[in-house]
Design an enzyme around this catalytic site. Sequence first.
Site, PDB file in Angstrom:
ATOM      1  N   LYS A 242       9.107  -6.715   5.984  1.00 39.09           N
ATOM      2  CA  LYS A 242       7.775  -6.482   6.781  1.00 39.09           C
ATOM      3  C   LYS A 242       7.902  -7.174   8.058  1.00 39.09           C
ATOM      4  CE  LYS A 242       5.535  -4.832   2.513  1.00 39.09           C
ATOM      5  NZ  LYS A 242       4.363  -4.961   1.643  1.00 39.09           N
TER       6      LYS A 242
ATOM      7  N   TYR B  13       3.020   5.348   3.794  1.00 39.62           N
ATOM      8  CA  TYR B  13       1.965   4.870   2.885  1.00 39.62           C
ATOM      9  C   TYR B  13       0.992   6.114   2.364  1.00 39.62           C
ATOM     10  CZ  TYR B  13       3.023   0.167   3.762  1.00 39.62           C
ATOM     11  OH  TYR B  13       3.820  -1.170   3.796  1.00 39.62           O
TER      12      TYR B  13
ATOM     13  N   ASN C  90       3.469 -10.159   1.945  1.00 36.80           N
ATOM     14  CA  ASN C  90       4.271 -10.298   0.926  1.00 36.80           C
ATOM     15  C   ASN C  90       5.777 -10.094   1.169  1.00 36.80           C
ATOM     16  OD1 ASN C  90       4.301  -7.568   0.584  1.00 36.80           O
ATOM     17  ND2 ASN C  90       3.608  -7.427  -1.249  1.00 36.80           N
TER      18      ASN C  90
ATOM     19  N   HIS D 115       9.234  -5.092   0.988  1.00 38.50           N
ATOM     20  CA  HIS D 115       8.734  -3.765   0.581  1.00 38.50           C
ATOM     21  C   HIS D 115      10.176  -2.959  -0.244  1.00 38.50           C
ATOM     22  CE1 HIS D 115       7.493   0.421  -0.282  1.00 38.50           C
ATOM     23  NE2 HIS D 115       8.774   0.671   0.237  1.00 38.50           N
TER      24      HIS D 115
ATOM     25  N   GLU E  31      11.759   7.694   0.906  1.00 45.56           N
ATOM     26  CA  GLU E  31      11.566   6.587   1.744  1.00 45.56           C
ATOM     27  C   GLU E  31      13.096   6.460   2.606  1.00 45.56           C
ATOM     28  OE1 GLU E  31       8.327   3.626   0.212  1.00 45.56           O
ATOM     29  OE2 GLU E  31      10.441   3.295  -0.718  1.00 45.56           O
TER      30      GLU E  31
END
Length: 154
Positions: free
Chosen positions: A12, A52, A115, A118, A131
């Site tokens: 990310k 998302y 975080n 992904h 994805e």
Amino acid sequence: MSENERTFVMIKPDGVQRGLIGEIVTRFEDRGLKLAGGKFMRIDEELAHEHYGEHEGKPFFEGLVDFITSGPVFAMVWEGQDATRQVRDMMGETDPADSAPGTIRGDFGLDLGRNVVHGSDHEDEGANEREIDLFFDEEELLDYERIDENWLYE
């Protein structure tokens, strides 16, 4: 040797900005996973909404979209036996505070919203394919044999 599986992983914007691409790629390679495709890119709003989509309508949705479009990401497809579960275990829990040391999020993450990485959910059978198809065309993914594959699997 049993059939390899492909899984989607994305570093990310926070992981990219912190210079963690090489460290994260090295961890997956050291584990024995094979990189089938990689792409340094910016995610536009349309792709972010598709990615998302299951969170649309939730209070945190717009924050997710804003964050993932805020800077470049490094999208990857990794291959290996049970690759999705292996990657999820190596990443740690979604909340870095709950992640064990030695995991990517346990070592580099401090905040749920930042975080670092992904990965496709191993409990959602369609997540990987969906994805991978969102981020890669088939011709961008390579099939090849790593020189050490005979030493990784029975």
